[in-house]
Design an enzyme around this catalytic site. Structure first.
Site, short mmCIF file in Angstrom:
data_model
loop_
_atom_site.label_atom_id
_atom_site.label_comp_id
_atom_site.label_asym_id
_atom_site.label_seq_id
_atom_site.Cartn_x
_atom_site.Cartn_y
_atom_site.Cartn_z
N ARG A 36 -14.82 12.39 7.26
CA ARG A 36 -13.58 13.06 7.70
C ARG A 36 -13.13 14.08 6.66
NH1 ARG A 36 -9.92 8.38 7.83
NH2 ARG A 36 -8.30 9.92 8.22
N HIS B 252 0.86 -1.19 0.00
CA HIS B 252 0.00 0.00 0.00
C HIS B 252 0.89 1.23 0.00
CE1 HIS B 252 -3.53 2.45 0.87
NE2 HIS B 252 -2.69 3.20 1.57
N SER C 116 -8.02 3.58 9.06
CA SER C 116 -8.61 3.59 7.72
C SER C 116 -7.80 2.71 6.77
CB SER C 116 -8.65 5.04 7.22
OG SER C 116 -8.91 5.10 5.85
N LYS D 261 -8.58 -1.64 5.69
CA LYS D 261 -8.73 -2.10 4.30
C LYS D 261 -7.74 -3.23 4.01
CE LYS D 261 -8.66 2.22 2.91
NZ LYS D 261 -9.01 3.60 2.70
N1 URA Z 1 -5.77 6.98 2.78
C1 URA Z 1 -6.75 6.24 3.34
O1 URA Z 1 -7.15 5.20 2.81
N2 URA Z 1 -7.28 6.66 4.51
C2 URA Z 1 -6.88 7.77 5.15
O2 URA Z 1 -7.38 8.09 6.20
C3 URA Z 1 -5.87 8.54 4.53
C4 URA Z 1 -5.33 8.11 3.36
#
Ligand code: URA
Length: 433
Positions: free
Chosen positions: A168, A82, A183, A187
């Site tokens: 947010r 990521h 966050s 994922k």
């Molecule tokens: N990328 C994300 O997926 N979430 C965040 O909070 C910031 C960047």
């Protein structure tokens, strides 16, 4: 339990219990807790923070808010990466086939670009025919067969994050470390990979502006991933200047091919080798130096490029376009951006170059905008290079000539000149394991 009490407790600096966090995530995802109370809690977390235990619970609850991909068929060979996002960041296009060529199982769900940052899904869609949507079974079978599958974010993965991130975004609570950590890591957990390598960017084109802030975020994400039973490493890399030379979707596909063919050994190559080596080290349980030799070997012997063609063909894309760039989208207008003076290039601001690429049609100002796959920028110079007055520093690619003046204005702000060669700054600041 009342949401009012949860907000009050955090507002007063208290530690939230597992029950309170689960109550909030479940209630907000299902619609029982309104936006105004969720945003009040996000603001309280922004100011009061969360400790590691609270962040682990929040991450797990968000990951469990929707479907979770089961990658158990791959054992501990599954690996994800990521990037926190940047300009010219096409590392997935290079790293995924390298790692697959060396035995990893790369199952990746990628995002689209927004604002000055690009998204892997948009880049892949520049390849004629490439399908970014596969059924879950197609996705897993492809990864089993050839070691790599990359699609857009699909299905009902982390609905809590979808709602919370949108909230947010409009309540000035994005840049809170526990909220970013939960966050991103929710994922990654829901996407199922056992091994995760994070590319945490810092600099003008990144979310975190300084390496110190990026380090705090990276440490948090690594700890949370480990706390949830995954093997995690984070690479902290600079996004002060765009990565590589090409910015824009089809242009970035071409550059990824050049790196995989061993024709380009620059900053992009270095970041990709670092990321892929960490991934292979985790997957094969080997030392990073040994992994790096394997990674460089897979580029040098052509097996990584062959894997990219196999991957693109498996997802319906025209693999021939990776050999013959005439088959990729190309811009009708290519306009030079020239230096106004003799001297050195002392800086190329990633964010402003990203803005220029977006103006040319490579990116979206809002989620609904469409993009031009051929648009973007090719940098012919990098910081530290010398220039002569009138020499071309970059070429602007677009299909709409009316976009050129604003893109030139953004480029004028992006590129800085001076009489002295600038001091070299490290590309990789630190690696956290
Ligand atoms: N990328 C994300 O997926 N979430 C965040 O909070 C910031 C960047």
């Amino acid at each position: 339990m009342r949401m009012y009490d949860v907000i009050l407790h955090k507002r007063n600096g208290g530690k939230l219990s597992d029950e309170q966090i689960r109550f909030f995530v479940d209630g907000y995802t299902k619609g029982g807790i309104p936006d105004y109370q969720a945003s009040a809690l996000c603001m309280a977390i922004y100011f009061r923070g969360m400790d590691a235990e609270e962040t682990v619970t929040l991450t797990k609850c968000m990951a469990e808010s929707g479907d979770m991909l089961d990658l158990s068929r791959f054992g501990d060979l599954s690996v994800d990466k990521h990037s926190t996002g940047g300009v010219g960041d096409k590392t997935t296009l290079i790293v995924a086939p390298v790692v697959a060529a060396l035995g990893g199982k790369v199952t990746k769900m990628s995002g689209r670009g927004l604002g000055h940052t690009g998204g892997t899904v948009d880049k892949l869609e520049a390849i004629p025919g490439y399908r970014t949507t596969l059924s879950e079974e197609e996705f897993l079978c492809q990864a089993e067969r050839i070691g790599v599958a990359v699609i857009g974010q699909s299905g009902n993965l982390t609905p809590a994050d979808k709602k919370l991130y949108a909230l947010r975004d409009v309540t000035a609570t994005v840049d809170s470390i526990p909220l970013i950590t939960s966050s991103i890591m929710s994922k990654k957990l829901a996407a199922g990979s056992h091994n995760i390598v994070l590319d945490v960017k810092y600099g003008s084109g990144a979310f975190m502006k300084t390496p110190q802030d990026a380090e705090i975020l990276a440490k948090n994400m690594v700890d949370i991933g480990k706390g949830c039973g995954r093997s995690v490493a984070a690479v902290l890399s600079s996004m002060e200047t765009p990565l590589g030379s090409n910015i824009g979707n089809a242009l970035e596909i071409k550059e990824a091919v050049n790196v995989l063919k061993g024709k380009q050994r620059d900053d992009l190559y270095e970041v990709c080798v670092t990321l892929a080596s960490r991934m292979i080290s985790l997957v094969r349980h080997i030392d990073v130096t040994e992994a790096e030799t394997l990674v460089k070997g897979a580029i040098d012997d052509g097996s990584a490029f062959e894997k990219m063609k196999e991957w693109v063909a498996a997802q319906g894309g025209d693999a021939e376009s990776l050999e013959d760039f005439e088959l990729l989208p190309s811009a009708s207008v290519i306009y030079p951006f020239a230096s106004p003076r003799d001297g050195f290039i002392t800086g190329i601001d990633a964010q402003r170059v990203g803005d220029a690429a977006m103006i040319l049609g490579a990116g979206r100002a809002s989620k609904e905008d469409s993009i031009d796959p051929s648009a973007g920028i090719v940098l012919l110079k990098k910081p530290g290079d010398t220039v002569r007055e009138g020499e071309v520093v970059a070429r602007l690619h677009t299909c709409d000539v009316r976009r050129i003046p604003s893109a030139l204005a953004a480029m004028n702000e992006a590129v800085r000149y001076g009489d002295e060669k600038p001091a070299e700054t490290p590309l990789i600041y630190k690696i956290i394991t």
